[in-house]
Design a protein around this motif. Structure first.
Motif, PDB file in Angstrom:
ATOM      1  N   ASP A 127       4.702  -9.003   2.500  1.00 46.83           N
ATOM      2  CA  ASP A 127       3.981  -7.909   3.163  1.00 46.83           C
ATOM      3  C   ASP A 127       4.926  -7.095   4.034  1.00 46.83           C
ATOM      4  OD1 ASP A 127       1.678  -8.753   1.945  1.00 46.83           O
ATOM      5  OD2 ASP A 127       0.967  -9.901   3.692  1.00 46.83           O
ATOM      6  N   ARG A 183       6.476  -2.972   3.493  1.00 45.71           N
ATOM      7  CA  ARG A 183       6.335  -1.892   4.468  1.00 45.71           C
ATOM      8  C   ARG A 183       7.670  -1.226   4.798  1.00 45.71           C
ATOM      9  NH1 ARG A 183       3.334  -5.875   7.715  1.00 45.71           N
ATOM     10  NH2 ARG A 183       4.896  -5.593   9.374  1.00 45.71           N
ATOM     11  N   ASP A 194       6.545   0.573  12.808  1.00 44.23           N
ATOM     12  CA  ASP A 194       6.040  -0.728  12.355  1.00 44.23           C
ATOM     13  C   ASP A 194       5.727  -1.633  13.541  1.00 44.23           C
ATOM     14  OD1 ASP A 194       6.049  -2.280   9.514  1.00 44.23           O
ATOM     15  OD2 ASP A 194       6.420  -3.672  11.170  1.00 44.23           O
TER      16      ASP A 194
END
Length: 682
Positions: free
Chosen positions: A5, A9, A40
């Motif tokens: 994951d 990103r 992020d």
């Protein structure tokens, strides 16, 4: 958080990332690297990871196992100031695999480094693949996996300065080379630092100088077999013939207070002087007696008694017999419960003494003081015995460990069926020879050779310890003529009765084992039989009479296959002479048996000595420990043997007479009570 994951990103890395610029790696491959986006939310150790360079760690199967994040310079500085690492791994994920700069080619050159900066430097200097292990602690695991995946790969380890020993060990195990940085560089200096300071040509030269460490000695060493006849190995050598092999550890067990320390000192004196003990030859050599139980005064007192009894000038022992007192620090080996154990300073002193003094016989008195571990822990016992074996092999010495026997044997005051040692079976299994000494209720000592890996077991010796003297071989009974004849007749009767019982049980398929420790030894097999109970024989008495019957060749060991276990076993069988002596009818022999030659005891003056009872084994005169051994320096006496009456002589065959004459004994046969083994041979 899942590594996949976070990776999904991230954005592709560019050559203007601060870390690439810092490492001078603008031209390195970037397709496998990414950067955490500025917005992020990922935070590690309280710091935002926005802008961090992301290096994936790929497992061997190609899956993503974790991520390493290299934060921007300001964040890295704060982490360093707080004592935290400058490179962070994704929390909750372990490092399983590596990252490769360049391309892995089957059978090609592969460099293994700790971090991404070193990998960039190696790739730029050589163009060969460089594998990132993500830390020195992972280098061995990564290098081993690479070797297993490609046995032909040319692996080169590139450790940081100061970590070369670990790299050499890894390289030796997997067949890799090591590129070592100059010893003048500071600790943790790496190949990336060298690249930034001196350029790629210097790095290339360093990598080309990589060498393989010496191949380690195999733990399982091959042994040559084709030349065992043309280039034979030497036969085992013994310090005390048959009992104590050189280069090995032997065990002398006895009940407390039996006299094993005195016997050990007697052996020490005989070995220094090269004189036999109990008629058994010794090889003259330097001796070390290590007293860990008794203090110096007791040892000196015993030694003085030996010299006095044997007429020895102690000056003859000077420089050859070394006695050390270790009672204040006795342990040679110590171990915590379940631990592997360790050697002590006392052991290291023993090692040095044996080496520097060229010792041929080491006597350690005794195991309960020398051994500081658990006597039932096999691992600890074996480690202790192995440490003594190291001392033995140091100068090809015989090492003898004195030890107490098991409690059950000690309480029963017997060795018949007893183990002859205490604790784990490793005490017996780890030594190459084991001798057991016990005292019977009649006061006589028995010296049994219970184990020998390097030769045949020696026959048991029966010793007497006269008041004010030293133990010596029993050659006869110190009784007047009447008592002597009575004792002889009693032993004759018991021997005959015992032989009859063995034959009776044999006829029913119940066999007596020659082994004194077997469940079906003679005493254990017969002890519930009324006729045997009537003989009132203790285990020591039974063993003594069986030994005498064996010496007289009335009992012989016979191989047979057990119906219950289908294994080869041994049992006693009466010889034709034994059946004749016991008054049993003869049977067809299972194998031809050579006639035996009973012998006669002759003193120094040439006159035969009367002896009653079953015969004992002949003993060489000279040396020490014999019943009538001449004083030190005197001429050796003749061979001792049994004598026969005129009636007994009449039963001897021509073949037996020839055997007797070979001993020089037949011509010396004289009148003696006719009861003594008259029916030996018919």
């Amino acid at each position: 958080m899942a590594a996949a994951d976070v990776w999904s990103r991230c954005q592709p890395a560019t050559n203007n990332h601060p870390y690439l610029v810092q490492k001078g790696a603008a031209s390195v491959p970037l397709d496998a690297l990414r950067v955490v986006p500025s917005a992020d939310p990922l935070r590690i150790m309280g710091e935002s990871m926005a802008g961090a360079l992301v290096v994936p760690c790929m497992a061997l199967d190609g899956s993503l196992s974790t991520l390493q994040l290299i934060p921007p310079p300001d964040v890295a500085a704060r982490l360093k100031a707080a004592g935290k690492p400058g490179k962070l791994n994704l929390p909750g994920h372990s490092v399983q695999g590596w990252f490769t700069v360049g391309e892995l080619v089957p059978g090609g050159l592969v460099y293994v480094v700790e971090g991404i900066g070193q990998a960039w430097a190696v790739w730029q200097a050589t163009g060969a693949a460089a594998v990132v292990a993500f830390g020195a602690g992972n280098m061995g695991k990564v290098a081993t996996a690479l070797r297993q995946s490609d046995d032909a790969a040319r692996l080169v380890l590139c450790p940081d300065r100061g970590k070369e020993p670990d790299a050499h060990k890894i390289a030796a195990d997997i067949g890799a080379a090591v590129a070592c940085l100059p010893v003048c560089e500071p600790g943790n200096f790496d190949v990336g630092d060298l690249f930034q300071r001196d350029g790629f040509e210097v790095v290339a030269a360093l990598l080309e100088s990589a060498t393989k460490p010496p191949k380690p000695e195999p733990l399982l060493k091959p042994v040559s077999v084709f030349d065992v006849l043309t280039n034979p190995s030497p036969a085992p050598a013994f310090v005390w013939d048959g009992y104590l092999p050189r280069g090995q550890v032997s065990l002398l067990g006895a009940h407390g207070g039996t006299g094993k320390s005195t016997l050990a000192l007697m052996l020490a004196v005989c070995t220094v002087l090269g004189r036999p003990l109990f008629g058994v030859a010794t090889e003259s050599c330097n001796v070390l007696f290590v007293s860990l139980e008794d203090g110096v005064n007791i040892v000196r007192h015993r030694l003085a008694g030996i010299c006095r009894a044997w007429g020895i000038d102690p000056a003859q022992l000077n420089g050859r017999l070394h006695v050390v007192d270790g009672t204040e620090h006795p342990e040679l080996f110590t171990a915590e419960p379940r631990g592997a154990g360790e050697l002590t300073q006392t052991y290291r002193e023993l090692h040095r003494l044996v080496r520097d003094s060229s010792i041929g016989l080491v006597l350690v008195d005794n195991a309960s003081d020398a051994y500081g571990g658990d006597e039932i822990q096999r691992r600890q016992v074996r480690a202790f015995i192995r440490s003594l074996a190291v001392v033995a092999r140091l100068v090809d010495a015989a090492v003898v460990l004195l030890a107490h026997v098991d409690k059950a044997t000690s309480r029963a005051r017997k060795s018949e069926g007893g183990e002859g040692y205490s604790g784990s079976t490793a005490w017996n299994n780890s030594v190459r020879s084991r001798v057991f000494m016990s005292r019977g209720e009649d006061g006589l000592l028995s010296l049994e050779h219970q184990k020998s890996n390097l030769g045949r077991l020696r026959e048991p010796l029966t010793l007497e310890w006269p008041n004010g003297g030293l133990p010596r071989v029993v050659q006869g009974l110190d009784l007047d003529g009447l008592n002597q004849r009575q004792h002889g007749r009693a032993d004759d009767d018991r021997a005959a009765a015992l032989l009859k019982l063995i034959a009776e049980f044999e006829s029913r398929g119940q066999y007596a084992s020659p082994s004194p420790t077997a469940r079906n030894n003679v005493h254990n097999l017969l002890k519930s039989e009324p006729a045997f109970i009537a003989l009132k024989l203790r285990p020591d008495d039974t063993r003594r009479i069986v030994n005498q019957c064996q010496r007289a060749k009335w009992l012989e060991p016979l191989e047979y296959r057990s119906k219950h276990t289908n294994k080869n076993c041994q049992r006693w069988e009466l010889s034709p002479e034994g059946r004749a002596f016991a008054g049993l009818p003869s049977v067809a022999p299972t194998a031809p048996t050579a006639p035996t030659a009973p012998t006669c005891h002759v003193g120094n003056e040439g006159a035969p000595r009367a002896n009653g009872g079953a015969p004992t084994a002949p003993t060489c005169a000279g040396g020490y420990g014999g019943n009538s051994a001449p004083p030190f320096g005197a001429k050796d006496g003749p061979v001792m043997s049994e004598s026969f009456s005129g009636a007994a002589q009449a039963t001897l065959t021509a073949e037996t007479k020839t055997a007797l004459s070979d001993f020089g004994a037949y011509k010396r046969l004289t009148a003696k009570p006719a009861h003594l083994f008259t029916n030996l041979i018919h």
